[in-house]
Write a protein that holds these residues in place. Structure first.
Motif, mmCIF file in Angstrom:
data_model
loop_
_atom_site.group_PDB
_atom_site.id
_atom_site.type_symbol
_atom_site.label_atom_id
_atom_site.label_comp_id
_atom_site.label_asym_id
_atom_site.label_seq_id
_atom_site.Cartn_x
_atom_site.Cartn_y
_atom_site.Cartn_z
ATOM 1 N N ILE A 1 -84.053 -10.203 -18.045
ATOM 2 C CA ILE A 1 -85.347 -10.038 -18.734
ATOM 3 C C ILE A 1 -85.698 -11.291 -19.519
ATOM 4 O O ILE A 1 -86.843 -11.771 -19.495
ATOM 5 C CB ILE A 1 -85.293 -8.806 -19.664
ATOM 6 C CG1 ILE A 1 -85.106 -7.528 -18.830
ATOM 7 C CG2 ILE A 1 -86.558 -8.715 -20.510
ATOM 8 C CD1 ILE A 1 -84.833 -6.293 -19.665
ATOM 9 N N ALA A 2 -84.708 -11.874 -20.218
ATOM 10 C CA ALA A 2 -84.945 -13.071 -21.022
ATOM 11 C C ALA A 2 -85.370 -14.250 -20.154
ATOM 12 O O ALA A 2 -86.262 -15.028 -20.520
ATOM 13 C CB ALA A 2 -83.682 -13.415 -21.811
ATOM 14 N N ILE A 3 -84.724 -14.425 -18.992
ATOM 15 C CA ILE A 3 -85.075 -15.537 -18.092
ATOM 16 C C ILE A 3 -86.501 -15.373 -17.590
ATOM 17 O O ILE A 3 -87.275 -16.338 -17.521
ATOM 18 C CB ILE A 3 -84.077 -15.594 -16.912
ATOM 19 C CG1 ILE A 3 -82.690 -15.996 -17.403
ATOM 20 C CG2 ILE A 3 -84.558 -16.577 -15.839
ATOM 21 C CD1 ILE A 3 -81.611 -15.898 -16.349
ATOM 22 N N LYS A 4 -86.873 -14.149 -17.258
ATOM 23 C CA LYS A 4 -88.207 -13.876 -16.716
ATOM 24 C C LYS A 4 -89.281 -14.144 -17.771
ATOM 25 O O LYS A 4 -90.374 -14.661 -17.450
ATOM 26 C CB LYS A 4 -88.283 -12.418 -16.242
ATOM 27 C CG LYS A 4 -89.319 -12.163 -15.167
ATOM 28 C CD LYS A 4 -88.969 -12.914 -13.887
ATOM 29 C CE LYS A 4 -90.007 -12.676 -12.809
ATOM 30 N NZ LYS A 4 -89.761 -13.488 -11.607
ATOM 31 N N LEU A 5 -88.979 -13.828 -19.024
ATOM 32 C CA LEU A 5 -89.946 -14.054 -20.085
ATOM 33 C C LEU A 5 -90.000 -15.512 -20.532
ATOM 34 O O LEU A 5 -91.018 -15.987 -21.038
ATOM 35 C CB LEU A 5 -89.601 -13.170 -21.300
ATOM 36 C CG LEU A 5 -89.712 -11.650 -21.089
ATOM 37 C CD1 LEU A 5 -89.218 -10.907 -22.322
ATOM 38 C CD2 LEU A 5 -91.147 -11.262 -20.756
ATOM 39 N N VAL B 1 -85.050 -15.074 -11.178
ATOM 40 C CA VAL B 1 -83.961 -14.840 -12.138
ATOM 41 C C VAL B 1 -82.653 -15.446 -11.628
ATOM 42 O O VAL B 1 -81.905 -16.072 -12.387
ATOM 43 C CB VAL B 1 -83.792 -13.323 -12.387
ATOM 44 C CG1 VAL B 1 -82.525 -13.040 -13.199
ATOM 45 C CG2 VAL B 1 -85.013 -12.770 -13.092
ATOM 46 N N ILE B 2 -82.388 -15.275 -10.336
ATOM 47 C CA ILE B 2 -81.139 -15.749 -9.735
ATOM 48 C C ILE B 2 -81.369 -17.084 -9.038
ATOM 49 O O ILE B 2 -82.308 -17.244 -8.252
ATOM 50 C CB ILE B 2 -80.573 -14.727 -8.737
ATOM 51 C CG1 ILE B 2 -80.264 -13.397 -9.438
ATOM 52 C CG2 ILE B 2 -79.321 -15.259 -8.060
ATOM 53 C CD1 ILE B 2 -79.180 -13.490 -10.487
ATOM 54 N N PHE B 3 -80.509 -18.043 -9.327
ATOM 55 C CA PHE B 3 -80.512 -19.344 -8.663
ATOM 56 C C PHE B 3 -79.492 -19.299 -7.529
ATOM 57 O O PHE B 3 -78.323 -18.943 -7.742
ATOM 58 C CB PHE B 3 -80.164 -20.448 -9.657
ATOM 59 C CG PHE B 3 -79.874 -21.773 -9.021
ATOM 60 C CD1 PHE B 3 -80.818 -22.426 -8.238
ATOM 61 C CD2 PHE B 3 -78.637 -22.387 -9.211
ATOM 62 C CE1 PHE B 3 -80.536 -23.648 -7.651
ATOM 63 C CE2 PHE B 3 -78.351 -23.609 -8.642
ATOM 64 C CZ PHE B 3 -79.301 -24.241 -7.862
ATOM 65 N N ARG B 4 -79.905 -19.654 -6.338
ATOM 66 C CA ARG B 4 -79.027 -19.628 -5.157
ATOM 67 C C ARG B 4 -78.803 -21.049 -4.670
ATOM 68 O O ARG B 4 -79.761 -21.823 -4.566
ATOM 69 C CB ARG B 4 -79.639 -18.782 -4.038
ATOM 70 C CG ARG B 4 -79.789 -17.306 -4.369
ATOM 71 C CD ARG B 4 -80.560 -16.580 -3.285
ATOM 72 N NE ARG B 4 -80.589 -15.138 -3.489
ATOM 73 C CZ ARG B 4 -81.465 -14.523 -4.264
ATOM 74 N NH1 ARG B 4 -82.408 -15.233 -4.904
ATOM 75 N NH2 ARG B 4 -81.419 -13.209 -4.406
ATOM 76 N N MET C 1 -82.453 -23.685 -15.203
ATOM 77 C CA MET C 1 -83.243 -24.920 -15.139
ATOM 78 C C MET C 1 -84.635 -24.635 -14.608
ATOM 79 O O MET C 1 -84.910 -23.578 -14.029
ATOM 80 C CB MET C 1 -82.552 -25.956 -14.239
ATOM 81 C CG MET C 1 -81.302 -26.585 -14.817
ATOM 82 S SD MET C 1 -80.704 -27.924 -13.753
ATOM 83 C CE MET C 1 -79.426 -28.613 -14.787
ATOM 84 N N THR C 2 -85.500 -25.629 -14.767
ATOM 85 C CA THR C 2 -86.853 -25.518 -14.221
ATOM 86 C C THR C 2 -86.892 -25.906 -12.757
ATOM 87 O O THR C 2 -87.882 -25.668 -12.072
ATOM 88 C CB THR C 2 -87.817 -26.421 -15.008
ATOM 89 O OG1 THR C 2 -87.323 -27.780 -14.981
ATOM 90 C CG2 THR C 2 -87.933 -25.957 -16.450
ATOM 91 N N ARG D 1 -84.289 -30.684 -18.038
ATOM 92 C CA ARG D 1 -84.588 -29.668 -17.025
ATOM 93 C C ARG D 1 -84.079 -28.286 -17.426
ATOM 94 O O ARG D 1 -84.486 -27.274 -16.855
ATOM 95 C CB ARG D 1 -83.964 -30.068 -15.685
ATOM 96 C CG ARG D 1 -84.472 -31.386 -15.114
ATOM 97 C CD ARG D 1 -83.651 -31.778 -13.876
ATOM 98 N NE ARG D 1 -82.243 -31.961 -14.202
ATOM 99 C CZ ARG D 1 -81.263 -32.026 -13.297
ATOM 100 N NH1 ARG D 1 -81.560 -31.873 -12.015
ATOM 101 N NH2 ARG D 1 -80.010 -32.197 -13.676
ATOM 102 N N VAL D 2 -83.144 -28.240 -18.378
ATOM 103 C CA VAL D 2 -82.563 -26.964 -18.814
ATOM 104 C C VAL D 2 -83.564 -26.237 -19.714
ATOM 105 O O VAL D 2 -84.109 -26.812 -20.661
ATOM 106 C CB VAL D 2 -81.241 -27.195 -19.562
ATOM 107 C CG1 VAL D 2 -80.655 -25.856 -20.042
ATOM 108 C CG2 VAL D 2 -80.240 -27.906 -18.665
ATOM 109 N N THR D 3 -83.811 -24.964 -19.428
ATOM 110 C CA THR D 3 -84.737 -24.161 -20.224
ATOM 111 C C THR D 3 -84.099 -23.792 -21.556
ATOM 112 O O THR D 3 -82.878 -23.929 -21.743
ATOM 113 C CB THR D 3 -85.127 -22.876 -19.472
ATOM 114 O OG1 THR D 3 -83.956 -22.074 -19.274
ATOM 115 C CG2 THR D 3 -85.741 -23.208 -18.115
ATOM 116 N N SER D 4 -84.922 -23.300 -22.475
ATOM 117 C CA SER D 4 -84.404 -22.941 -23.804
ATOM 118 C C SER D 4 -83.388 -21.808 -23.726
ATOM 119 O O SER D 4 -82.323 -21.854 -24.346
ATOM 120 C CB SER D 4 -85.563 -22.553 -24.723
ATOM 121 O OG SER D 4 -86.330 -21.501 -24.142
#
Length: 437
Positions: free
Chosen positions: A271-275, A281-284, A303-304, A321-324
């Motif tokens: 939920i936090a990543i989506k907001l 949400v998942i990085f592959r 990351m973005t 590139r790393v999100t908060s």
């Protein structure tokens, strides 16, 4: 019963006689199994082991007589019935053994049974000299996958062809999950043997050198069904079948429990990543697993960008590139939790060398000759290197070289207790947040 009826006596209580038969069977089987009599290759040999069976049975009879004397129970049994049993049983043993060999040979020829996880690499003349009987003795099967090396006299052309043959064999081994490689080559050709050994050492399989034509002639290996076939082990498989089973059971049990325990945290993280930022949400990302096989590894997106190609830039400290929310997830290693699914699928293990992006993997293999040894076991969510501070980025060759040394130490010294130690050390390493960015 037949003996008693023949001489006109009443049929005695059969249970004590069945007990003697079971005891005789136990003694005979125990003694024969100690010499490999029931191993598949020995059972598949065409010659019946008449001498071995008779000697073992007659000494078994003497042991029975000794026990009867020692326990003072001989008077309860008919001596005539015992003598009949003593001489009829070996005939039955020989008939059954012959029938077993015929049935096994028929089953192997039909492909119903027999090992299919062996690859044979060798010289043209050595492979051609291996008859179907030899294949049964060596492999327990009538057919194996063969890869024939070059017979060219030109050394340069021969080496070039040999590399292509070994690469084809390696690809076959990875596709079919083969566990053993047999080399059929002249023993005096030490230069070529060393050349082949260098090229197969990256494969996580046992490698054995078969006796060549001359050695087989000298040892007469097929003369005795109990004789152990001479084969030199030049590379040991990293883990035995029993060790792989134990490690897999541990992976499934702990990963399943951890997934249930961390499920609320994973749901809140999603939920936090989506907001926090747009994107999945998942990085592959594709990684190399056991035996160099590619698999899709899962992580929470931090990351973005979602690099998964021939060029992948490693994360650095204070990477823009790393999100908060990603910075928090990476520092606490929460972003690695989806890999529990990789563990349950069997692509990864809880403990093992950390997998790298394909672009980095391919580069490291070119600069470090021992790097490919990391693929001898499944990659892990954590490992011995990470417990010793070798985590995060690998900006220099020295960094990756140190990590490889720690990974290889783990592979060569694996034990269940070592995995338990790493799990405990990982907990404290996550709290320390050393090199986590």
């Amino acid at each position: 019963m037949g003996y008693q009826l023949t001489i006109g006596n009443l049929v005695p209580n059969i249970l004590p006689h069945c007990a003697v038969g079971l005891l005789a069977s136990f003694i005979h089987i125990l003694r024969m199994s100690g010499s490999g009599y029931y191993d598949f290759p020995d059972s598949a040999k065409p010659r019946v082991e008449i001498g071995e069976i008779l000697i073992c049975w007659f000494t078994t009879g003497l042991l029975l007589a000794f026990f009867a004397f020692l326990l003072k129970v001989g008077v309860d049994y008919s001596r005539g019935a015992f003598v009949v049993f003593y001489f009829v049983a070996p005939a039955g043993l020989l008939v059954v053994r012959k029938g077993t060999k015929v049935a096994l040979a028929a089953a192997v020829s039909r492909g119903v049974i027999g090992r299919r996880d062996i690859v044979l690499i060798g010289d043209l003349h050595e492979i051609a000299a291996l008859e179907p009987r030899d294949l049964l003795v060596f492999f327990g099967t009538s057919e194996v996958s063969r890869f024939t090396l070059s017979s060219d006299d030109d050394l340069q052309k021969r080496e070039s062809t040999d590399v292509n043959v070994i690469n084809a064999a390696a690809n076959f081994i990875r596709r079919n999950n083969c566990r053993e490689v047999m080399l059929a080559m002249p023993w005096e050709d030490t230069g070529r043997l060393e050349f082949i050994r260098e090229h197969v050492k990256t494969l996580p399989v046992a490698v054995r050198l078969l006796p060549d034509i001359r050695v087989r002639t000298l040892t007469n290996y097929a003369s005795s069904a109990r004789q152990r076939v001479l084969a030199i082990e030049i590379q040991r498989a990293p883990l035995s079948a029993a060790e792989r089973f134990v490690k897999r059971v541990m992976d499934i049990v702990i990963a399943a429990l951890a997934l249930v325990f961390f499920l609320p945290i994973m749901a809140l993280t999603a939920i936090a990543i989506k907001l926090d930022s747009p994107g999945p949400v998942i990085f592959r990302q594709f990684r190399k697993g056991f035996n160099g096989k590619q698999f899709m590894m899962f992580k929470f997106r931090t990351m973005t960008v979602q690099e998964n190609g021939p060029a992948v830039m490693q994360a650095t400290r204070d990477d823009p590139r790393v999100t908060s929310i990603g910075r928090l997830l990476r520092s606490a290693s929460i972003d690695e939790l989806p890999q529990l699914l990789n563990v349950l699928k069997g692509d990864m293990s809880l403990i093992g060398p950390r997998p790298h992006a394909l672009a980095h993997d391919n580069y490291f293999e070119t600069v470090l000759s021992e790097y490919a040894f990391r693929h001898h076991v499944k990659p892990g969510m954590t490992g011995w290197a990470q417990c010793n501070g070798a985590r995060g980025g690998t900006p220099t060759i020295e960094h990756i070289s140190e990590r490889v040394k720690l990974d290889l130490w783990y592979i060569n010294n694996w034990s269940l207790w070592l995995d338990v130690q790493i799990v405990i050390k990982t907990f404290f390493e996550v709290l320390r947040k050393r090199n986590a960015y």
